[in-house]
Design an enzyme around this catalytic site. Structure first.
Site, PDB file in Angstrom:
ATOM      1  N   PHE A 258     -16.530  66.111 -34.566  1.00 55.80           N
ATOM      2  CA  PHE A 258     -15.206  66.603 -34.240  1.00 55.80           C
ATOM      3  C   PHE A 258     -15.212  67.121 -32.806  1.00 55.80           C
ATOM      4  CE2 PHE A 258     -11.504  69.269 -34.051  1.00 55.80           C
ATOM      5  CZ  PHE A 258     -10.568  68.420 -34.596  1.00 55.80           C
TER       6      PHE A 258
ATOM      7  N   ARG B 151      -7.387  72.638 -25.948  1.00 57.96           N
ATOM      8  CA  ARG B 151      -6.881  71.478 -25.201  1.00 57.96           C
ATOM      9  C   ARG B 151      -7.082  71.661 -23.702  1.00 57.96           C
ATOM     10  NH1 ARG B 151      -3.801  68.540 -28.902  1.00 57.96           N
ATOM     11  NH2 ARG B 151      -2.554  69.763 -30.348  1.00 57.96           N
TER      12      ARG B 151
ATOM     13  N   GLU C 179      -3.418  57.288 -25.661  1.00 54.30           N
ATOM     14  CA  GLU C 179      -3.812  58.174 -26.774  1.00 54.30           C
ATOM     15  C   GLU C 179      -5.051  58.983 -26.390  1.00 54.30           C
ATOM     16  OE1 GLU C 179      -3.502  59.869 -29.215  1.00 54.30           O
ATOM     17  OE2 GLU C 179      -3.133  58.849 -31.089  1.00 54.30           O
ATOM     18  N   ASP C 180      -5.324  60.026 -27.147  1.00 53.45           N
ATOM     19  CA  ASP C 180      -6.539  60.806 -26.894  1.00 53.45           C
ATOM     20  C   ASP C 180      -7.755  60.165 -27.557  1.00 53.45           C
ATOM     21  OD1 ASP C 180      -5.620  61.434 -29.452  1.00 53.45           O
ATOM     22  OD2 ASP C 180      -5.762  63.606 -29.191  1.00 53.45           O
TER      23      ASP C 180
ATOM     24  N   ASP D 141      -9.533  57.131 -34.110  1.00 54.09           N
ATOM     25  CA  ASP D 141     -10.505  57.528 -35.122  1.00 54.09           C
ATOM     26  C   ASP D 141     -10.417  56.511 -36.269  1.00 54.09           C
ATOM     27  OD1 ASP D 141     -12.121  58.940 -36.862  1.00 54.09           O
ATOM     28  OD2 ASP D 141     -10.765  60.623 -37.112  1.00 54.09           O
TER      29      ASP D 141
HETATM   30  P1  IMP Z   1      -6.526  58.264 -36.402  1.00 58.16           P
HETATM   31  O1  IMP Z   1      -5.125  58.016 -36.862  1.00 58.16           O
HETATM   32  O2  IMP Z   1      -7.434  58.578 -37.572  1.00 58.16           O
HETATM   33  O3  IMP Z   1      -7.094  57.181 -35.528  1.00 58.16           O
HETATM   34  O4  IMP Z   1      -6.550  59.603 -35.610  1.00 58.16           O
HETATM   35  C1  IMP Z   1      -5.885  59.729 -34.475  1.00 58.16           C
HETATM   36  C2  IMP Z   1      -5.543  61.186 -34.201  1.00 58.16           C
HETATM   37  O5  IMP Z   1      -6.389  62.132 -34.883  1.00 58.16           O
HETATM   38  C3  IMP Z   1      -5.810  61.410 -32.744  1.00 58.16           C
HETATM   39  O6  IMP Z   1      -4.653  61.124 -32.009  1.00 58.16           O
HETATM   40  C4  IMP Z   1      -6.198  62.869 -32.689  1.00 58.16           C
HETATM   41  O7  IMP Z   1      -5.039  63.640 -32.472  1.00 58.16           O
HETATM   42  C5  IMP Z   1      -6.783  63.187 -34.018  1.00 58.16           C
HETATM   43  N1  IMP Z   1      -8.281  63.231 -33.970  1.00 58.16           N
HETATM   44  C6  IMP Z   1      -9.142  62.316 -34.443  1.00 58.16           C
HETATM   45  N2  IMP Z   1     -10.428  62.679 -34.221  1.00 58.16           N
HETATM   46  C7  IMP Z   1     -10.367  63.862 -33.560  1.00 58.16           C
HETATM   47  C8  IMP Z   1     -11.377  64.744 -33.012  1.00 58.16           C
HETATM   48  O8  IMP Z   1     -12.599  64.528 -33.065  1.00 58.16           O
HETATM   49  N3  IMP Z   1     -10.901  65.869 -32.412  1.00 58.16           N
HETATM   50  C9  IMP Z   1      -9.572  66.157 -32.298  1.00 58.16           C
HETATM   51  N4  IMP Z   1      -8.616  65.358 -32.783  1.00 58.16           N
HETATM   52  C10 IMP Z   1      -8.997  64.215 -33.408  1.00 58.16           C
HETATM   53 MG    MG Z   2      -3.390  62.348 -31.101  1.00 57.08          MG
END
Ligand code: IMP
Ligand code: MG
Length: 176
Positions: free
Chosen positions: A152, A165, A98-99, A102
């Site tokens: 962010f 990206r 994953e990237d 969060d």
């Molecule tokens: P989560 O489900 O809240 O953990 O978020 C996961 C997804 O939200 C990641 O796979 C990202 O694609 C996106 N995301 C969360 N934080 C950021 C950020 O700071 N920049 C860009 N994308 C983010």
């Molecule tokens: Mg993602």
């Protein structure tokens, strides 16, 4: 939005060095056993392609697409499986790439999906970034490159409204 308003958090060199460290750890852990790497599109694609080129075991790559973002910088709080077609993962060493973790909702959704559908040999979650401070679930990545603050972030796969990206570094926006 212009790249002159960006503050670099991790340079290309720092990212590549950390990926090599992580890959060394994984090469030791898997010890030559076959791995199925699952790249979560679109954000993890850059990280995944760099990471797998440092892994030395027999490896297959799969790609799935999930989304939880509304387009800008806010998460919808609901994970959508845009395309989650996967091969048989029973008895496989599964490495999710994953990237960023969060809230952890995406990671949890994916781990639950895999556990509900397959009896894997092992399931590991690897994320480029770990935003521990915003976590809303009890999911922790097994591997990550950097822990980050609640900003962010963009670049190296991470996007703002689809853009940035392609930046080779990770940066944050001073003002969004
Ligand atoms: P989560 O489900 O809240 O953990 O978020 C996961 C997804 O939200 C990641 O796979 C990202 O694609 C996106 N995301 C969360 N934080 C950021 C950020 O700071 N920049 C860009 N994308 C983010
Ligand atoms: Mg993602």
């Amino acid at each position: 939005m212009n790249t002159k308003d960006l503050k670099i958090l991790y340079t290309e060199e720092q990212i590549q060095a950390k990926i090599k460290e992580l890959a060394d750890e994984m090469n030791k852990f898997y010890n030559g056993e076959e791995v199925v790497a699952i790249c979560v599109l679109k954000g993890a694609v850059i990280f995944a392609t760099d990471l797998v080129r440092n892994l030395n075991m027999p490896l297959k790559m799969e790609f799935i697409r999930l989304s939880s973002y509304n387009g800008g910088t806010t998460t919808s709080g609901k994970v959508n499986a845009v395309d989650i077609s996967l091969p048989d993962l029973n008895d496989k060493n599964v490495l999710i790439i994953e990237d960023i973790v969060d809230t952890g909702l995406t990671a949890k959704f994916l781990l639950d999906f895999i556990h509900c559908n397959f009896h894997t040999k092992s399931t590991k979650f690897c994320s480029l970034l770990d935003k521990k401070i915003t976590r809303k679930t009890d999911v922790e990545p097994d591997y990550y490159c950097f822990e980050v603050d609640d900003k962010f972030l963009i670049g190296y796969g991470l996007d703002y409204d689809g853009y940035y990206r392609n930046l080779p570094y990770i940066a944050y926006m001073e003002k969004v």
